[in-house]
Design a protein around this motif. Structure first.
Motif, PDB file in Angstrom:
ATOM      1  N   THR A 133     -14.668  34.534  21.317  1.00  0.00           N
ATOM      2  CA  THR A 133     -15.664  34.037  20.372  1.00  0.00           C
ATOM      3  C   THR A 133     -16.014  35.125  19.376  1.00  0.00           C
ATOM      4  O   THR A 133     -15.885  36.317  19.650  1.00  0.00           O
ATOM      5  N   SER A 134     -16.431  34.668  18.198  1.00  0.00           N
ATOM      6  CA  SER A 134     -16.851  35.566  17.127  1.00  0.00           C
ATOM      7  C   SER A 134     -18.088  34.975  16.468  1.00  0.00           C
ATOM      8  O   SER A 134     -18.389  33.791  16.618  1.00  0.00           O
ATOM      9  N   ILE A 143     -16.266  38.709  23.804  1.00  0.00           N
ATOM     10  CA  ILE A 143     -17.309  38.270  22.890  1.00  0.00           C
ATOM     11  C   ILE A 143     -17.499  39.254  21.742  1.00  0.00           C
ATOM     12  O   ILE A 143     -17.882  40.412  21.949  1.00  0.00           O
ATOM     13  N   ASP A 144     -17.202  38.808  20.544  1.00  0.00           N
ATOM     14  CA  ASP A 144     -17.541  39.504  19.294  1.00  0.00           C
ATOM     15  C   ASP A 144     -16.913  40.894  19.155  1.00  0.00           C
ATOM     16  O   ASP A 144     -17.536  41.796  18.588  1.00  0.00           O
ATOM     17  N   VAL A 156     -26.817  43.053  22.544  1.00  0.00           N
ATOM     18  CA  VAL A 156     -27.127  41.794  21.877  1.00  0.00           C
ATOM     19  C   VAL A 156     -26.114  40.707  22.241  1.00  0.00           C
ATOM     20  O   VAL A 156     -26.474  39.623  22.689  1.00  0.00           O
ATOM     21  N   CYS A 157     -24.841  41.007  22.081  1.00  0.00           N
ATOM     22  CA  CYS A 157     -23.811  39.968  22.195  1.00  0.00           C
ATOM     23  C   CYS A 157     -23.337  39.726  23.627  1.00  0.00           C
ATOM     24  O   CYS A 157     -22.814  38.657  23.924  1.00  0.00           O
ATOM     25  N   LEU A 158     -23.495  40.704  24.518  1.00  0.00           N
ATOM     26  CA  LEU A 158     -23.024  40.552  25.899  1.00  0.00           C
ATOM     27  C   LEU A 158     -24.144  40.182  26.860  1.00  0.00           C
ATOM     28  O   LEU A 158     -23.987  39.292  27.688  1.00  0.00           O
ATOM     29  N   VAL A 159     -25.272  40.870  26.770  1.00  0.00           N
ATOM     30  CA  VAL A 159     -26.311  40.715  27.791  1.00  0.00           C
ATOM     31  C   VAL A 159     -26.775  39.266  27.939  1.00  0.00           C
ATOM     32  O   VAL A 159     -26.922  38.767  29.055  1.00  0.00           O
ATOM     33  N   TYR A 160     -26.962  38.565  26.833  1.00  0.00           N
ATOM     34  CA  TYR A 160     -27.514  37.206  26.939  1.00  0.00           C
ATOM     35  C   TYR A 160     -26.532  36.203  27.545  1.00  0.00           C
ATOM     36  O   TYR A 160     -26.920  35.431  28.425  1.00  0.00           O
ATOM     37  N   ARG A 184     -10.440  30.158  19.290  1.00  0.00           N
ATOM     38  CA  ARG A 184     -11.669  30.945  19.418  1.00  0.00           C
ATOM     39  C   ARG A 184     -12.870  30.147  18.900  1.00  0.00           C
ATOM     40  O   ARG A 184     -12.749  29.354  17.965  1.00  0.00           O
ATOM     41  N   VAL A 185     -14.007  30.400  19.529  1.00  0.00           N
ATOM     42  CA  VAL A 185     -15.243  29.742  19.116  1.00  0.00           C
ATOM     43  C   VAL A 185     -15.858  30.581  18.016  1.00  0.00           C
ATOM     44  O   VAL A 185     -16.292  31.711  18.256  1.00  0.00           O
TER      45      VAL A 185
END
Length: 196
Positions: free
Chosen positions: A53-54, A14-15, A115-119, A79-80
């Motif tokens: 994803t990005s 992710i990102d 931000v990008c992983l935890v949720y 990729r999303v």
């Protein structure tokens, strides 16, 4: 305790974008990059489905690591590309791509952790998935942000792990053809050299 195997696991990255990577301050950028590359190569060797994803690639976040395009061209093409949804899981294209893998064990890494992983980790667990979060292939803008994210994910039931550990868990036997390739990945990207 559930052991993750190549047969029941998928990799979600992710990102890992050239811009967002610059936000990492709790761990060296290159460590995160090399570990993310090692995870991508591991997925290719073992045939794990991969969802990339990005977010807002045309803005300061930039493109995903170019190595992903070389290692996993199909996943990179598919990729999303999120328009700005913070929790990737809330993008129906992302959650549908994860569901389409047919796997219930998810190996996840993301930038930033806080931000990008935890949720998406929390959302995946709530949706009934088992999750291993690879912490040295992720990173945050501060140690505090990283620490509280670790606590939140663990409290929700995530397994926190490291790149070498998850590769060993998936590989199980270094004497196999795949195992010998994984050893090469580990010493190329993750582990210090032990040669004299």
């Amino acid at each position: 305790m559930t052991i993750f195997t190549p047969q029941d696991s998928a990799l979600l990255l992710i990102d890992h974008q050239v811009g967002t990577m610059q936000l990492i301050k709790n761990i060296p950028h290159d460590v995160v990059k090399q570990n993310a590359i090692a995870l991508a190569k591991t997925a290719k060797i073992l045939g794990l489905p991969v969802v990339l994803t990005s977010s807002q690639e045309t803005n300061i976040q930039g493109l995903l690591l170019s190595e992903f395009k070389e290692i996993l061209p199909e996943a990179y093409s598919a990729r999303v590309q999120r328009a700005g949804i913070v929790n990737a899981w809330n993008d129906p294209n992302f959650s549908a791509a994860v569901d389409a893998t047919g796997k219930k064990n998810l190996i996840m890494a993301g930038v930033t952790t806080s931000v990008c992983l935890v949720y998406p980790v929390l959302s995946a667990i709530a949706a009934g998935y088992q999750v291993q979060a690879v912490m040295d292939a992720s990173g945050s803008p501060s140690k505090l942000a990283e620490d509280v994210s670790w606590r939140r994910m663990e409290n929700a039931g995530a397994i926190l792990t490291a790149t070498d550990s998850v590769i060993a868990e998936l590989g199980q036997d270094w004497s196999t053809a795949a195992g010998s390739q994984l050893i090469q990945v580990l010493f190329q990207h993750v582990l210090p050299s032990i040669s004299a």
